[in-house]
Design an enzyme around this catalytic site. Structure first.
Site, PDB file in Angstrom:
ATOM      1  N   THR A 290      46.891  38.941  35.945  1.00 48.73           N
ATOM      2  CA  THR A 290      45.810  38.179  35.294  1.00 48.73           C
ATOM      3  C   THR A 290      44.468  38.307  36.015  1.00 48.73           C
ATOM      4  OG1 THR A 290      46.442  36.208  36.534  1.00 48.73           O
ATOM      5  CG2 THR A 290      47.432  36.492  34.360  1.00 48.73           C
ATOM      6  N   GLY A 291      44.422  39.038  37.164  1.00 44.97           N
ATOM      7  CA  GLY A 291      43.165  39.174  37.918  1.00 44.97           C
ATOM      8  C   GLY A 291      42.261  40.254  37.337  1.00 44.97           C
TER       9      GLY A 291
ATOM     10  N   VAL B 103      41.518  43.241  38.547  1.00 47.65           N
ATOM     11  CA  VAL B 103      42.162  44.556  38.575  1.00 47.65           C
ATOM     12  C   VAL B 103      43.349  44.575  37.622  1.00 47.65           C
ATOM     13  CG1 VAL B 103      43.394  46.212  40.025  1.00 47.65           C
ATOM     14  CG2 VAL B 103      41.377  45.038  40.922  1.00 47.65           C
TER      15      VAL B 103
ATOM     16  N   ARG C 200      50.225  29.285  38.630  1.00 44.96           N
ATOM     17  CA  ARG C 200      49.091  28.754  37.882  1.00 44.96           C
ATOM     18  C   ARG C 200      48.838  29.546  36.585  1.00 44.96           C
ATOM     19  NH1 ARG C 200      43.934  30.376  39.157  1.00 44.96           N
ATOM     20  NH2 ARG C 200      44.800  31.385  41.002  1.00 44.96           N
TER      21      ARG C 200
ATOM     22  N   CYS D 231      38.677  50.301  47.400  1.00 41.72           N
ATOM     23  CA  CYS D 231      37.902  50.820  46.266  1.00 41.72           C
ATOM     24  C   CYS D 231      36.705  51.675  46.696  1.00 41.72           C
ATOM     25  CB  CYS D 231      37.441  49.675  45.360  1.00 41.72           C
ATOM     26  SG  CYS D 231      36.541  48.361  46.184  1.00 41.72           S
TER      27      CYS D 231
ATOM     28  N   SER E 111      32.128  43.256  41.119  1.00 39.66           N
ATOM     29  CA  SER E 111      33.548  43.086  40.809  1.00 39.66           C
ATOM     30  C   SER E 111      34.449  43.522  41.952  1.00 39.66           C
ATOM     31  CB  SER E 111      33.921  43.841  39.532  1.00 39.66           C
ATOM     32  OG  SER E 111      33.691  45.219  39.699  1.00 39.66           O
TER      33      SER E 111
ATOM     34  N   HIS F 254      31.233  51.338  41.771  1.00 41.53           N
ATOM     35  CA  HIS F 254      30.609  51.567  43.073  1.00 41.53           C
ATOM     36  C   HIS F 254      29.892  52.913  43.068  1.00 41.53           C
ATOM     37  CE1 HIS F 254      32.611  48.119  44.482  1.00 41.53           C
ATOM     38  NE2 HIS F 254      33.536  48.638  45.255  1.00 41.53           N
TER      39      HIS F 254
END
Lengths: 353, 353
Positions: free
Chosen positions: A14-15, A17, A42, A132, A162, A257
């Site tokens: 759910t994040g 990434v 959660r 990253c 991000s 990036h």
């Protein structure tokens, strides 16, 4: 060797990434049987779409790894540190996108275009995905290293919000909204700082600003991000003596990036030949015609898979050095895509392909 | 030698740099008699405030230089090229902020903290002010060169929109306003490009983006901005063989350029001693305590005079190199302030002080 399709668990579904990961799993050639989505209690119970099907998110617990062949982790370091070994105990190969295991000598650090073969040598059952920022350049640098032999690397980064997760994205949108209505901002010391509101995960305002800091404080004033670029580049390229200097800077870009790189090699270089080597490398796109405004920028690269390279020049004062500008989507190649590629390398062991 | 206060002409008084110049002339110790404001006929007749008095802007013409001792030019290259010699013919010393004369061997390129004495040796009657990007770092690099002997410089820039003048400022404000209302922007290729509207002086969207280009195309793919950083640094420091590599990148900041610098010296360096040398140098402020979020950023530096330096580290893999992050207001020290400082050096010849 069985030919059943392996079972995949995506931990951290759910994040920021994780969200990109579900998109990538839905668009790449499918090599997976069951895909299990896992997140913190959660977020458990949410229904997310992957491969066109709704799947309920399970709460992270040891039993979610029962029958799992490959478990991807897109979670904070401390969660990976605790749970990747649990997945391995349950028989899974863990592919971890956190910093928890990257420098462990018994954990390979893999970029499939550069060192895919190392994914099969994993004494702890874990394969690490690089940071990253390193990933935004390493495929291109690997191609140039194969041509010329890399000896030294200077990197200045232009890192997207991000990189600090969904909170980073939300805070930058908030800040841009707050500075957008006052056209006098940006000309007096502190006026942007007063206007932006919450700093969120950043140590200074990010809208209408650049912030020379990412990560935590390490020895002698270097940031953890800068040390990762150095240490991970050395490990991935198999160059333990490579000289690396990095300055990591956050910029007000949502995702992707960019890096300015000055790379020195063991032999004289030629910009045209370097351009050809890069254009022929898997995972790299060359966009390099400044007379026609052709160079990569984050706004154009975001959402794409390759590392984009432009501004390829032989240094004016050093025939053994190249200057370049690179962009890579930090949530795709910089995180989810490379993790998926590693997992696919491992999946081939199950399907024998 | 007379002791009357010299007469100053400010050519380009209505532009982005000219506006800052009037502010600087109003706040620094006054060394001037009459101050004449000059601009293109389009802007002539405007009334601007300098030293608390309203002054009418005169149209650029030969007779505005009658009786002028020092004429500052904050105008495009081609205007300087034509008009600085006219000012000199009328008996003025020209202090030029354009690129027209910087590399002329008969024109000194002056940064008062570094090479003030060269302002007095001006065979053509012209003194040049360096490019704003060079100026954002050169005072600090001059101090380090005096301590350690500079041999090589790698620079990656984070350049503000106002480096492209008032149009750059206006376009960036417009673009930020256009991207501020849609919180989904920045995650799909091209969505920012579609949203920003006019690109103005930039070859790609600048809001929510970074653009690896400033200036015009020079030999072998280098930009004019990158060549200026190299050539001007060599000339100011008196180091014709200095190895310099620069990648110049525009960022969505209104005013204040930042630079990540990797500098190599002829001897081993120590970060603490370098910090002290910088802290003791005129025109430099050290802000370097990342544990407490103390490092320079454009939002905090804008509107101030000094070069701010932070993130001062000895390179991990090279004891003769330092890594730094610098910020300087490109309209003040990067343009108007340095021009004013040069003009003050020249003014002392008239007042004998």
């Amino acid at each position: 060797m069985s030919t059943r399709l392996p079972t995949l668990a995506v931990v951290g579904a759910t994040g920021a990434v994780g969200t990109v990961m579900l998109d990538i799993l839905s668009s790449r050639e499918n090599v997976w049987g069951e895909i299990r989505l896992v997140a913190s209690p959660r977020s458990a119970g949410k229904r997310l779409t992957v491969r066109g099907e709704e799947v309920e998110v399970l709460p992270l617990a040891p039993e979610v790894f029962d029958g799992v062949d490959v478990a991807m982790f897109d979670v904070p370091d401390e969660v990976s540190k605790e749970w990747a070994p649990v997945a391995v105990e349950h028989g899974a190969v863990a592919v971890d996108n956190s910093g928890a295991f990257r420098m462990d000598p018994d954990v390979p650090l893999v970029v499939p275009e550069v060192n895919a073969e190392q994914a099969r040598n994993r004494p702890r059952g874990i394969v690490s995905n690089p940071n990253c920022t390193t990933l935004s350049m390493i495929v291109a640098m690997g191609a140039l290293h194969r041509s010329y032999g890399l000896t030294e690397l200077f990197v200045a980064s232009y890192q997207a919000a991000s990189g600090s997760g969904q909170e980073g994205i939300d805070v930058l949108h908030d800040q841009i909204s707050k500075v957008s209505s006052d056209r006098t901002l940006g000309s007096r010391a502190g006026d942007v700082r007063s206007a932006v509101g919450e700093l969120g995960p950043f140590p200074a305002p990010l809208a209408m600003n650049v912030v020379p800091w990412a990560g935590s404080l390490k020895e002698d004033g270097h940031s953890s991000e800068e040390m990762k670029v150095r240490n991970e580049s050395r490990k991935i390229l198999g160059l333990p003596d490579l000289r690396v200097a990095a300055t990591c800077v956050r910029v007000p870009v949502i995702t992707t990036h960019a890096l300015a790189v000055h790379a020195t090699f063991g032999t004289e270089v030629d910009a045209g030949a370097a351009r050809e080597a890069l254009a022929g490398a898997p995972g790299v796109v060359v966009q390099d015609d400044p007379a026609n405004a052709e160079f990569p920028t984050p706004a154009d690269v975001v959402g794409t898979d390759p590392t984009w390279v432009g501004r390829i020049r032989r240094s004016v004062d050093d025939p053994t050095s190249l200057d370049l500008f690179l962009c890579g989507d930090n949530l795709r190649k910089g995180a989810a895509l490379n993790t998926a590629q590693i997992a696919e390398v491992v999946a081939r062991e199950f399907t024998g392909s």
